[in-house]
Write a protein that holds these residues in place. Structure first.
Motif, PDB file in Angstrom:
ATOM      1  N   GLU A  89      35.233  33.535  37.598  1.00  0.00           N
ATOM      2  CA  GLU A  89      35.383  34.899  36.855  1.00  0.00           C
ATOM      3  C   GLU A  89      36.439  34.723  35.672  1.00  0.00           C
ATOM      4  O   GLU A  89      36.494  35.020  34.730  1.00  0.00           O
ATOM      5  CB  GLU A  89      36.137  35.799  37.700  1.00  0.00           C
ATOM      6  CG  GLU A  89      36.380  37.174  37.173  1.00  0.00           C
ATOM      7  CD  GLU A  89      35.070  38.046  36.479  1.00  0.00           C
ATOM      8  OE1 GLU A  89      35.262  38.560  35.521  1.00  0.00           O
ATOM      9  OE2 GLU A  89      33.931  37.791  37.100  1.00  0.00           O
TER      10      GLU A  89
ATOM     11  N   ARG B 236      34.626  33.073  32.762  1.00  0.00           N
ATOM     12  CA  ARG B 236      33.627  34.166  32.317  1.00  0.00           C
ATOM     13  C   ARG B 236      34.498  35.108  31.531  1.00  0.00           C
ATOM     14  O   ARG B 236      34.007  35.468  30.482  1.00  0.00           O
ATOM     15  CB  ARG B 236      33.164  34.842  33.382  1.00  0.00           C
ATOM     16  CG  ARG B 236      31.919  36.028  32.971  1.00  0.00           C
ATOM     17  CD  ARG B 236      31.217  36.707  34.133  1.00  0.00           C
ATOM     18  NE  ARG B 236      30.777  35.420  35.047  1.00  0.00           N
ATOM     19  CZ  ARG B 236      30.829  35.288  36.218  1.00  0.00           C
ATOM     20  NH1 ARG B 236      31.906  35.999  37.031  1.00  0.00           N
ATOM     21  NH2 ARG B 236      30.202  34.525  36.754  1.00  0.00           N
TER      22      ARG B 236
ATOM     23  N   ASP C 134      28.065  38.547  32.945  1.00  0.00           N
ATOM     24  CA  ASP C 134      27.585  38.001  34.256  1.00  0.00           C
ATOM     25  C   ASP C 134      26.336  37.006  34.098  1.00  0.00           C
ATOM     26  O   ASP C 134      25.969  36.565  35.145  1.00  0.00           O
ATOM     27  CB  ASP C 134      27.472  39.091  35.186  1.00  0.00           C
ATOM     28  CG  ASP C 134      26.356  40.190  34.815  1.00  0.00           C
ATOM     29  OD1 ASP C 134      26.029  40.025  33.788  1.00  0.00           O
ATOM     30  OD2 ASP C 134      25.897  40.708  35.662  1.00  0.00           O
TER      31      ASP C 134
END
Length: 193
Positions: A25, A28, A52
């Motif tokens: 995460e 990302r 995602d």
């Protein structure tokens, strides 16, 4: 029904299989900020990748009109043979590749030797597992695609370096044109949620 009263065939699904690094995460979110910087600083019309779906492809195994369990089994055997790998990769510039819809990508000035070794070892294991005809012969150009532009290749732009702590890789299945990925196998922690 078609004009002659017959059933209209459903649109064929294309199954895409590939090995990829999947960001956690933290990485990302950093990639998403880099995409925002690109959108702000370069006037590019593009189809942007949703965060995602960010990944770095290690090996593209192909697009198939029918499910190929034999390719999946060979890929899983190759992943099992190679096993998990960990390394750090610094992405420090935005660039693009030429093409009909040039991808806007994040790249690193240097490819970590561990990443190059993973690519090479996985390629060899795929060949030994019987999937050699599904492995490209080209070189490895690691990148994370942020979007696909409408004809304009973005200028190369340095960004604040993003350190990605890669903890593993995954075998991914997607249906071309659909949003979601399906993880078929993981080696190490991929950050997949």
């Amino acid at each position: 029904m078609d004009l002659l009263g017959g059933a209209v065939p459903e649109e064929a699904q294309i199954h895409r299989l590939f090995f990829a690094l999947l960001p956690d995460e933290v990485a990302r979110q950093r990639f998403a900020r880099a995409a925002e910087t690109l959108r702000r600083d370069q006037p590019i019309r593009a189809r942007w990748v949703v965060p995602d779906r960010y990944h770095a492809t290690l090996h593209f195994l192909g697009d198939f009109p029918l499910w190929r369990q034999d390719v999946v089994d060979a890929a899983k055997a190759a992943g099992d043979k190679v096993g998990p790998r960990r390394f750090e990769w610094t992405l420090d510039y935005l660039a693009g590749f030429r093409g009909r819809q040039p991808p806007c990508v994040l790249r690193g000035s240097e490819t970590p030797p561990e990443m190059q070794a993973l690519w090479r070892d996985l390629r060899q294991a795929l060949i030994l597992a019987g999937a050699g005809n599904h492995v490209g012969v080209g070189s490895f150009t690691p990148h994370v695609t942020l979007g696909y532009s409408h004809g304009t290749v973005p200028d190369i732009a340095q960004i604040e370096p993003i350190l990605w702590r890669v903890e593993g890789y995954a075998l991914i299945h997607s249906i071309v044109g659909e949003r979601d990925y399906r993880v078929l196998g993981e080696w190490g922690s991929t950050g997949h949620s």
